[in-house]
Design a protein around this motif. Structure first.
Motif, PDB file in Angstrom:
ATOM      1  N   ALA A   1     122.093  64.556  77.403  1.00  0.00           N
ATOM      2  CA  ALA A   1     122.960  64.280  76.162  1.00  0.00           C
ATOM      3  C   ALA A   1     124.019  63.466  76.506  1.00  0.00           C
ATOM      4  CB  ALA A   1     123.579  65.661  75.798  1.00  0.00           C
ATOM      5  N   ASP A   2     124.188  63.323  77.751  1.00  0.00           N
ATOM      6  CA  ASP A   2     125.457  62.413  78.166  1.00  0.00           C
ATOM      7  C   ASP A   2     124.829  61.002  78.858  1.00  0.00           C
ATOM      8  OD1 ASP A   2     127.118  64.505  78.180  1.00  0.00           O
ATOM      9  OD2 ASP A   2     126.894  65.265  80.185  1.00  0.00           O
ATOM     10  N   LEU A   3     123.645  60.687  78.684  1.00  0.00           N
ATOM     11  CA  LEU A   3     122.898  59.691  79.457  1.00  0.00           C
ATOM     12  C   LEU A   3     123.791  58.188  79.174  1.00  0.00           C
ATOM     13  CD1 LEU A   3     119.183  60.061  79.672  1.00  0.00           C
ATOM     14  CD2 LEU A   3     120.846  59.784  81.388  1.00  0.00           C
ATOM     15  N   ARG A   4     124.242  58.128  77.994  1.00  0.00           N
ATOM     16  CA  ARG A   4     124.910  57.055  77.508  1.00  0.00           C
ATOM     17  C   ARG A   4     126.092  56.517  78.325  1.00  0.00           C
ATOM     18  NH1 ARG A   4     126.619  61.028  74.479  1.00  0.00           N
ATOM     19  NH2 ARG A   4     128.762  60.990  73.919  1.00  0.00           N
ATOM     20  N   HIS A   5     126.601  57.671  79.268  1.00  0.00           N
ATOM     21  CA  HIS A   5     127.566  57.356  79.999  1.00  0.00           C
ATOM     22  C   HIS A   5     127.655  56.782  81.273  1.00  0.00           C
ATOM     23  CE1 HIS A   5     130.139  59.542  77.151  1.00  0.00           C
ATOM     24  NE2 HIS A   5     129.481  60.701  77.221  1.00  0.00           N
ATOM     25  N   PHE A   6     126.165  56.706  81.686  1.00  0.00           N
ATOM     26  CA  PHE A   6     125.857  56.254  83.012  1.00  0.00           C
ATOM     27  C   PHE A   6     125.149  54.989  82.903  1.00  0.00           C
ATOM     28  CE2 PHE A   6     125.522  61.190  83.098  1.00  0.00           C
ATOM     29  CZ  PHE A   6     126.696  61.312  83.793  1.00  0.00           C
ATOM     30  N   ALA A   7     125.539  54.046  83.945  1.00  0.00           N
ATOM     31  CA  ALA A   7     124.858  52.887  84.359  1.00  0.00           C
ATOM     32  C   ALA A   7     123.627  53.254  85.092  1.00  0.00           C
ATOM     33  CB  ALA A   7     125.833  51.938  84.909  1.00  0.00           C
ATOM     34  N   LEU A   8     123.959  54.355  86.006  1.00  0.00           N
ATOM     35  CA  LEU A   8     122.759  54.308  87.279  1.00  0.00           C
ATOM     36  C   LEU A   8     122.813  55.959  87.375  1.00  0.00           C
ATOM     37  CD1 LEU A   8     121.910  54.045  90.141  1.00  0.00           C
ATOM     38  CD2 LEU A   8     124.229  54.356  90.991  1.00  0.00           C
ATOM     39  N   VAL A   9     121.352  56.328  87.433  1.00  0.00           N
ATOM     40  CA  VAL A   9     121.304  57.820  87.957  1.00  0.00           C
ATOM     41  C   VAL A   9     120.372  57.610  89.040  1.00  0.00           C
ATOM     42  CG1 VAL A   9     119.663  59.707  87.459  1.00  0.00           C
ATOM     43  CG2 VAL A   9     121.068  58.562  85.396  1.00  0.00           C
ATOM     44  N   ALA A  10     121.136  58.258  90.238  1.00  0.00           N
ATOM     45  CA  ALA A  10     120.273  58.254  91.522  1.00  0.00           C
ATOM     46  C   ALA A  10     119.515  59.537  91.738  1.00  0.00           C
ATOM     47  CB  ALA A  10     121.275  58.121  92.751  1.00  0.00           C
ATOM     48  N   LEU A  11     118.407  59.472  91.851  1.00  0.00           N
ATOM     49  CA  LEU A  11     117.392  60.729  92.153  1.00  0.00           C
ATOM     50  C   LEU A  11     117.050  60.999  93.551  1.00  0.00           C
ATOM     51  CD1 LEU A  11     114.829  60.592  89.396  1.00  0.00           C
ATOM     52  CD2 LEU A  11     116.870  61.917  89.334  1.00  0.00           C
ATOM     53  N   GLU A  12     117.458  61.996  93.988  1.00  0.00           N
ATOM     54  CA  GLU A  12     117.337  62.311  95.427  1.00  0.00           C
ATOM     55  C   GLU A  12     115.964  62.922  95.859  1.00  0.00           C
ATOM     56  OE1 GLU A  12     120.978  64.012  97.193  1.00  0.00           O
ATOM     57  OE2 GLU A  12     119.541  65.549  98.287  1.00  0.00           O
ATOM     58  N   PHE A  13     115.582  62.276  96.910  1.00  0.00           N
ATOM     59  CA  PHE A  13     114.355  62.917  97.465  1.00  0.00           C
ATOM     60  C   PHE A  13     114.735  63.579  98.766  1.00  0.00           C
ATOM     61  CE2 PHE A  13     112.719  59.759  94.800  1.00  0.00           C
ATOM     62  CZ  PHE A  13     111.448  60.292  94.507  1.00  0.00           C
ATOM     63  N   PRO A  14     114.996  64.618  98.992  1.00  0.00           N
ATOM     64  CA  PRO A  14     115.516  65.402 100.174  1.00  0.00           C
ATOM     65  C   PRO A  14     114.639  65.220 101.263  1.00  0.00           C
ATOM     66  CG  PRO A  14     115.259  66.979  98.455  1.00  0.00           C
ATOM     67  CD  PRO A  14     114.814  65.583  97.952  1.00  0.00           C
ATOM     68  N   LYS A  15     113.240  65.425 100.936  1.00  0.00           N
ATOM     69  CA  LYS A  15     112.328  65.037 102.027  1.00  0.00           C
ATOM     70  C   LYS A  15     111.296  64.271 101.133  1.00  0.00           C
ATOM     71  CE  LYS A  15     112.211  69.545 102.841  1.00  0.00           C
ATOM     72  NZ  LYS A  15     111.424  70.796 103.208  1.00  0.00           N
ATOM     73  N   PHE A  16     110.488  63.468 101.937  1.00  0.00           N
ATOM     74  CA  PHE A  16     109.562  62.542 101.102  1.00  0.00           C
ATOM     75  C   PHE A  16     108.594  63.503 100.480  1.00  0.00           C
ATOM     76  CE2 PHE A  16     106.011  62.858 103.704  1.00  0.00           C
ATOM     77  CZ  PHE A  16     106.548  62.845 104.823  1.00  0.00           C
ATOM     78  N   ARG A  17     108.511  64.671 100.789  1.00  0.00           N
ATOM     79  CA  ARG A  17     107.074  65.598 100.315  1.00  0.00           C
ATOM     80  C   ARG A  17     107.799  66.167  98.932  1.00  0.00           C
ATOM     81  NH1 ARG A  17     107.937  67.372 105.242  1.00  0.00           N
ATOM     82  NH2 ARG A  17     106.207  66.648 106.900  1.00  0.00           N
ATOM     83  N   ASP A  18     109.287  66.342  98.836  1.00  0.00           N
ATOM     84  CA  ASP A  18     109.521  66.783  97.548  1.00  0.00           C
ATOM     85  C   ASP A  18     109.471  65.941  96.371  1.00  0.00           C
ATOM     86  OD1 ASP A  18     110.994  67.726  95.523  1.00  0.00           O
ATOM     87  OD2 ASP A  18     112.792  68.783  96.557  1.00  0.00           O
ATOM     88  N   GLY A  19     108.459  66.123  95.654  1.00  0.00           N
ATOM     89  CA  GLY A  19     107.905  65.256  94.528  1.00  0.00           C
ATOM     90  C   GLY A  19     108.458  65.328  93.308  1.00  0.00           C
ATOM     91  N   ARG A  20     109.589  66.238  93.121  1.00  0.00           N
ATOM     92  CA  ARG A  20     110.087  66.457  91.832  1.00  0.00           C
ATOM     93  C   ARG A  20     110.755  65.210  90.977  1.00  0.00           C
ATOM     94  NH1 ARG A  20     113.478  71.909  93.369  1.00  0.00           N
ATOM     95  NH2 ARG A  20     113.187  71.013  95.577  1.00  0.00           N
ATOM     96  N   ALA A  21     111.239  64.423  91.660  1.00  0.00           N
ATOM     97  CA  ALA A  21     112.061  63.311  91.250  1.00  0.00           C
ATOM     98  C   ALA A  21     111.098  62.303  90.554  1.00  0.00           C
ATOM     99  CB  ALA A  21     112.806  62.373  92.243  1.00  0.00           C
ATOM    100  N   TYR A  22     109.698  62.377  91.124  1.00  0.00           N
ATOM    101  CA  TYR A  22     108.748  61.475  90.217  1.00  0.00           C
ATOM    102  C   TYR A  22     108.723  61.866  88.740  1.00  0.00           C
ATOM    103  CZ  TYR A  22     107.270  60.133  94.742  1.00  0.00           C
ATOM    104  OH  TYR A  22     107.035  59.513  96.040  1.00  0.00           O
ATOM    105  N   SER A  23     108.661  63.338  88.560  1.00  0.00           N
ATOM    106  CA  SER A  23     108.706  63.862  87.040  1.00  0.00           C
ATOM    107  C   SER A  23     110.104  63.464  86.531  1.00  0.00           C
ATOM    108  CB  SER A  23     108.452  65.332  87.153  1.00  0.00           C
ATOM    109  OG  SER A  23     107.083  65.631  87.504  1.00  0.00           O
ATOM    110  N   TYR A  24     111.167  63.754  87.130  1.00  0.00           N
ATOM    111  CA  TYR A  24     112.506  63.447  86.486  1.00  0.00           C
ATOM    112  C   TYR A  24     112.687  61.977  86.103  1.00  0.00           C
ATOM    113  CZ  TYR A  24     113.841  67.759  89.015  1.00  0.00           C
ATOM    114  OH  TYR A  24     113.894  69.022  89.259  1.00  0.00           O
TER     115      TYR A  24
END
Lengths: 120, 163, 555
Positions: B65-88
């Motif tokens: 709901a707040d996306l209009r406020h952001f120019a940048l969203v950084a999604l973190e890969f804590p380990k390369f094996r953690d693939g959640r951010a692909y879905s995000y």
């Protein structure tokens, strides 16, 4: 009980043992027998440098004992790594076609069994 | 660490404000979700571009709901094996319609860049001696795609049906 | 069978070239083992006890004779002259050199074979019924949908780093030969009330440390919605699956933790957004793929029941093989022939390069050049003329590929175990060899009837021990190999997990214990009952007593 350092060689994956000169050899008989824990730790560090240099993978210390002049790991897993699968006696060229199980070896009736029993 | 955006090496205009240091008085900043929650009004009052960094256990639904406020969203890969951010990433682009910068941060391997590009990332925090060269190599690795994602690349199925 | 078009061919060629670059970078020291491992795994390359092991896909178990010859060539040129067919319709080579792996993968690609995603935390080889397209009991050919899923899953940008591996199996027949209930997603084709063919979707099945039978998440799914629905399942899993503990990371854990109803709700919510989007499968694409699976040029023949009866009467061994290994075909005058890789004393699933070539020649001669691989580690020739059966049998017999034991006690599923596998705790193959020796009398095997023994060398359960009528699990007990027995497992349409019989046994006692279980079964059996039916009727106690004695019943 002695120790030895075992690893897999990066380029072909084969099981290798650390030799006293610092090289690696596929024959356990060539592996350096290590008697002292301090020496074991020192050589393991050497082995890990070889891992960093992309020569070997996962070097570890294993327990070995010498039986009838032959070096043999104490754990079955490492015995199998050192000497190959326990299933067949003729690993190099033939594969399972002429494989006779250890049981069959003893009973000496393995290879021809199918033929006899289906001819009736 | 280097930042590649839209295929070019760029200087990061965003100051990472997620650490203990105080926020710089002006200029674009990158904050955590917790900071956004706690200091929302103050951050908005700055009037400068805002970026938000999400951990891999913070789904984008939290900020939809707040996306209009952001120019940048950084999604973190804590380990390369953690693939959640692909879905995000796909959800941000394809469901929530986010059009700003979508940046992959953390353990970002060059081998994964194409997966990231295809799921909607357009910026990458990468390491290595020749990040841009590696980026171009990774980009050239493959040219056939089977899955429709929001990146607009035609899939093999779509191309077959055209013929 | 499916053939690559220009897109598929380019895809695997590019992937092979990419892997070559990755190997070069690894050998040059630009990638650490930690960085390289997931890359090689996603190309099917493991590091095992003796060397690298390459696992190559046989998509949904379908193989051309040319591809079989390629397998033989790889075995001969790059390995020790044999390969091992697995429970996942793959073939494994055990002594692969990293420096040669890119050449192998390129040669495989030229023959339209890949090892892509045969490992890694991604969607693995799609498996199916080995009789697909030919079985008399089949409702619809599952291979079309397997192929759709194969393409959809290959290098999926969103799902290449799932919490854990993901296995999908499809059956087009009510008699489940693909064990779909023990897969992350199981798809069963059936008709809805409007008489349309679609899928029942099961989710959360799996073996391993925590075995579960899959639960129905959707009763009926239209084929055009297959990909969008699978994507919804995968997306929910990718975001919600556990990543804190590798042993709890499979979808079965999350499904069973939140319950199937909750999981269904999440999937349906997700699917609402995507079901009418780009993943909807157009009819023409289904038809395009279906055309590849068009039946071969069958001749108009009649069943040769009378002629075969004469031949069977004249040759008891042929009769036995025919009754045991040959299955009814949907087309009159044809038959499905199972090629046993389970001769007594042999390694289940192993086959030499020479025999691979021989089977390829036989397939060309008798079965339209096609070979199938079953998850029970046998081969199948699916389109054999009944008039060729006797000659085919003679040829298979000469190759020792005609053991008439399909579905019998010596048709054992067996993982490579500690003889090859870095994960194993105990050797599985020697147990299989011991048992198949102890039970090599064909009259006795037939008397015992349908019986499955599944053996795994560790709790990862590649040998599907939970779903064997007798399951055997190798464990390490203070440095010694022990074997735990389970009874009553089954992987068919009435799938069940086995019950633990009692404390583990040393290797030498396993064949004797099997003998006691069989004897108890034969005593308790009513009419021509299968072991599994007797077991379900009488329960575990009589077997426990037979193996451990009455005093240790409590153990």
């Amino acid at each position: 009980m002695s120790q030895m350092i075992i690893a897999n060689r990066l380029i072909d994956g084969l099981v290798v043992f650390l030799v006293s000169g610092g090289q690696w050899d596929t024959a356990i008989a060539q592996g350096a027998l290590i008697e002292e824990d301090s020496e074991a730790q020192r050589l393991l560090e050497v082995a890990k440098q070889d891992q960093a240099r992309c020569l070997v993978i996962d070097p570890i210390l294993i327990q070995v004992r010498v039986e009838n002049g032959q070096v043999r790991p104490t754990e079955i897993r490492e015995v199998i790594r050192a000497f190959g699968p326990t299933i067949r006696t003729d690993l190099e060229d033939t594969g399972p076609a002429v494989v006779i199980s250890r049981e069959a070896d003893r009973r000496a009736d393995g290879a021809g069994h199918l033929r006899r029993s289906t001819k009736e | 660490m280097a930042l590649i955006k839209d295929g070019k090496l760029v200087t990061d205009p965003f100051v990472d404000a997620s650490g203990p240091e105080a926020l710089p008085p002006t200029g674009p900043v990158l904050v955590t979700y917790d900071q956004w929650q706690a200091e929302r009004a103050a951050l908005l009052a700055r009037g400068t571009p805002l970026g938000i960094r999400l951990h891999s256990d913070q789904p984008p639904e939290l900020i939809a709901a707040d996306l209009r406020h952001f120019a940048l969203v950084a999604l973190e890969f804590p380990k390369f094996r953690d693939g959640r951010a692909y879905s995000y990433a796909r959800l941000l682009r394809e469901r929530y319609g986010f059009t700003g910068e979508l940046r992959a941060v953390g353990d970002v391997l060059l081998e994964q860049l194409f997966f990231m590009l295809r799921t909607g990332f357009d910026a990458f925090d990468v390491q290595g001696a020749d990040p841009l060269g590696s980026y171009r190599t990774a980009l050239g690795d493959l040219s056939v795609w089977y899955q429709p994602t929001g990146d607009g690349r035609p899939t093999a199925m779509q191309l077959r049906r055209k013929h | 069978m499916y053939r690559y078009d220009g897109f598929d061919a380019k895809f695997v060629a590019e992937r092979a070239a990419q892997f070559r670059r990755q190997v070069t970078r690894r050998l040059a020291g630009e990638l650490t083992e930690d960085q390289f491992r997931p890359l090689r795994l996603m190309n099917g390359l493991y590091l095992q006890l003796h060397a690298y092991m390459l696992r190559v896909n046989v998509p949904y178990g379908t193989l051309s004779s040319k591809q079989m010859r390629t397998f033989a060539h790889v075995a001969r040129t790059y390995d020790k002259g044999f390969g091992h067919f697995t429970t996942r319709q793959n073939i494994q080579y055990n002594w692969i050199k990293l420096e040669q792996a890119p050449d192998i993968i390129k040669e495989l690609a030229n023959a339209e074979i890949t090892s892509i995603q045969s490992s890694g935390n991604c969607v693995r080889n799609i498996t199916s019924d080995q009789y697909a397209g030919c079985a008399k009991d089949e409702l619809s050919d599952p291979r079309i949908y397997c192929e759709l899923l194969r393409q959809y899953s290959f290098l999926h940008p969103e799902f290449s780093y799932l919490p854990r591996k993901f296995k999908i199996a499809v059956t087009g027949s009510p008699n489940d030969r693909a064990a779909v209930a023990v897969h992350d997603i199981g798809l069963r084709m059936h008709r809805n009330e409007q008489d349309e063919i679609g899928f029942e979707v099961l989710v959360g099945g799996g073996l391993g440390r925590t075995p579960y039978i899959g639960q129905t998440i959707r009763n009926w799914l239209a084929p055009e919605d297959l990909l969008s629905y699978v994507e919804a399942i995968l997306r929910v899993y990718n975001m919600q699956g556990r990543r804190d503990n590798i042993h709890k990371a499979r979808i079965k854990i999350i499904v069973n933790q939140m319950g199937i109803d909750k999981y269904r709700e999440l999937v349906d919510k997700e699917w609402e957004f995507t079901k009418n989007g780009a993943l909807k499968v157009p009819d023409d694409e289904i038809e395009r793929i279906r055309a590849y699976f068009a039946p071969p040029a069958y001749e108009r023949l009649q069943d040769l029941t009378a002629e075969l009866a004469v031949a069977r009467k004249a040759d008891r061994a042929f009769d036995r093989w025919l009754r045991g290994n040959v299955i009814e075909h949907k087309v009159p005058g044809y038959a499905i022939v199972n090629v046993s890789l389970k001769a007594p004393g042999r390694v289940p699933g192993d086959i030499t390069a020479d025999k691979m070539d021989a089977v390829a020649d036989i397939a060309d001669k008798y079965s339209f050049g096609e070979i199938r691989v079953s998850h029970r580690q046998n081969l199948v020739l699916v389109d054999v003329k009944q008039s060729d059966l006797q000659q085919l049998w003679r040829e298979l017999f000469a190759l020792e590929l005609a053991t008439p034991n399909l579905g019998l006690l010596s048709d054992i599923i067996c993982c490579p175990g500690l003889d090859y596998c870095a994960l194993a705790n105990a050797r599985a193959i020697p147990i299989a060899q011991d048992i198949s020796h102890a039970f090599s009398d064909l009259d006795e095997l037939q008397r015992i009837g349908h019986f499955t023994i599944n053996i795994s060398g560790c709790m990862n359960a590649c040998g599907h021990h939970h779903v064997g009528h007798i399951g055997i699990l190798g464990v390490d007990k203070r440095g010694e190999e022990y074997f735990q027995l389970t009874l009553g497992g089954s992987s068919d349409q009435q799938a069940s997990l086995g019950d633990r019989l009692g404390p583990g046994l040393p290797q030498a006692e396993v064949p004797g214990a099997i003998r006691k279980i069989v004897d108890t079964f034969l005593k308790r059996r009513e009419h021509e009952e299968r072991f599994i039916d007797t077991y379900r009727r009488v329960g575990i106690e009589p077997f426990k007593e037979a193996v451990y004695g009455s005093e240790s019943q409590a153990a």
